[in-house]
Design a protein around this motif. Structure first.
Motif, mmCIF file in Angstrom:
data_model
loop_
_atom_site.group_PDB
_atom_site.id
_atom_site.type_symbol
_atom_site.label_atom_id
_atom_site.label_comp_id
_atom_site.label_asym_id
_atom_site.label_seq_id
_atom_site.Cartn_x
_atom_site.Cartn_y
_atom_site.Cartn_z
ATOM 1 N N UNK A 138 -4.542 -6.262 -5.648
ATOM 2 C CA UNK A 138 -5.744 -5.853 -6.378
ATOM 3 C C UNK A 138 -6.382 -4.633 -5.734
ATOM 4 N N UNK A 139 -6.432 -4.622 -4.404
ATOM 5 C CA UNK A 139 -7.012 -3.488 -3.687
ATOM 6 C C UNK A 139 -6.196 -2.225 -3.911
ATOM 7 N N UNK A 140 -4.884 -2.369 -3.963
ATOM 8 C CA UNK A 140 -4.030 -1.193 -4.172
ATOM 9 C C UNK A 140 -4.250 -0.598 -5.553
ATOM 10 N N UNK A 194 0.816 -1.209 0.000
ATOM 11 C CA UNK A 194 0.000 0.000 0.000
ATOM 12 C C UNK A 194 0.852 1.263 0.000
ATOM 13 N N UNK A 195 1.988 1.226 0.671
ATOM 14 C CA UNK A 195 2.870 2.396 0.685
ATOM 15 C C UNK A 195 3.429 2.685 -0.706
ATOM 16 N N UNK A 196 3.888 1.654 -1.395
ATOM 17 C CA UNK A 196 4.511 1.855 -2.704
ATOM 18 C C UNK A 196 3.457 2.085 -3.794
ATOM 19 N N UNK A 197 2.378 1.299 -3.774
ATOM 20 C CA UNK A 197 1.402 1.339 -4.864
ATOM 21 C C UNK A 197 0.378 2.460 -4.734
ATOM 22 N N UNK A 198 0.118 2.915 -3.508
ATOM 23 C CA UNK A 198 -0.933 3.922 -3.307
ATOM 24 C C UNK A 198 -0.381 5.202 -2.685
ATOM 25 N N UNK A 199 0.319 5.073 -1.555
ATOM 26 C CA UNK A 199 0.769 6.288 -0.877
ATOM 27 C C UNK A 199 1.807 7.042 -1.694
ATOM 28 N N UNK A 200 2.744 6.345 -2.314
ATOM 29 C CA UNK A 200 3.794 7.019 -3.094
ATOM 30 C C UNK A 200 3.215 7.868 -4.228
ATOM 31 N N UNK A 201 2.263 7.351 -5.047
ATOM 32 C CA UNK A 201 1.659 8.222 -6.064
ATOM 33 C C UNK A 201 0.964 9.449 -5.465
#
Length: 259
Positions: free
Chosen positions: A167-169, A122-129
């Motif tokens: 998938x959720x990310x 979640x940090x790399x796939x969602x928070x970073x963007x």
């Protein structure tokens, strides 16, 4: 002398995350081929030789290029990447942001606690963007149209067993894409779209059995996509021809998922 038609992205600059391997590497190459200056973002020091080689390759073509090593799980990754990209490219603004970097599972044989995996993905796939888009805020008023392109996956729609967190990310990233397109579009003259990527032949792709099964998903041809296939879609979204496309989900999967 090259014409603007031959180099449609001349004068533009791009940040590409995950730019030293697989799909991200081909996206960076394609953007540079079309005239863009490119900041190559990578995570591991093991990728430094590749990043430096790509910098030399792009500069030999007359492009400005720089390599930015950054931890995408860090809370300050957005401002660090944007600042170093501007300094490295010697520009005041970067028109194209490609949030390509993403992780799914740990490599085979590597154990990882469930909560650790949840946090990491979640940090790399969602928070970073999110942090990267926020890192753009100080420079968005300086120039015209800005473009943000997020890498998604058919996993967000087909929900493969064992890849629930991934998938959720990706579903989260698609929702963010639509929200940014609506919330930031008029204010910053921004377009924001996501590319829905299907099974693609890369060094990080699943094992041979999984690849064979994945081929049956495509309807255009019973084969895996290539990084070049995805890069062509991203390049189109980065150009003037897609200026009226906003908040959309563009498939690059050979018909593996049809909306």
């Amino acid at each position: 002398m090259s014409t603007s038609q031959e180099l449609p992205l001349a004068g533009k600059s791009a940040i590409v995350t995950g730019a030293t391997r697989g799909i991200g590497q081909e996206i960076a190459r394609r953007l540079a081929h079309l005239g863009a200056n490119v900041a190559l973002v990578y995570v591991s020091s093991n990728s430094s030789p590749t990043a430096l080689s790509m910098v030399d390759e792009f500069r030999a073509k007359g492009r400005q290029c720089c390599a930015v090593q950054a931890d995408l799980s860090a809370g300050d990754c957005g401002e660090v990447i944007v600042r170093e990209a501007l300094e490295g490219l010697g520009v005041a603004s970067v028109e194209i942001l490609v949030n390509n970097a993403g992780i799914a599972q740990m490599p085979a044989g590597v154990e990882e606690a469930w909560l650790t995996r949840l946090s990491r993905i979640m940090h790399v796939n969602v928070r970073a963007p999110i942090l990267l888009v926020q890192g753009y805020f100080p420079i968005w008023d300086l120039r015209g149209i800005e473009l943000s392109i997020c890498g998604s996956s058919i996993g967000s729609r087909l929900n493969f067993p064992g890849y629930g967190i991934y998938s959720a990310s990706k579903a989260s990233l698609e929702s963010l894409t639509r929200t940014w397109a609506r919330e930031l579009g008029v204010k910053y003259h921004l377009t924001c779209n996501a590319v829905l990527v299907g099974p693609t032949a890369t060094p990080d792709a699943p094992d041979s059995a999984a690849r064979a099964a994945a081929k049956s998903l495509a309807t255009a041809e019973k084969t895996l996509g290539t990084p070049e296939d995805v890069a062509e879609v991203v390049a189109w979204l980065s150009g003037e021809g897609s200026r009226w496309v906003n908040g959309d989900l563009i498939g690059s999967h050979g018909g593996a998922f049809m909306m």
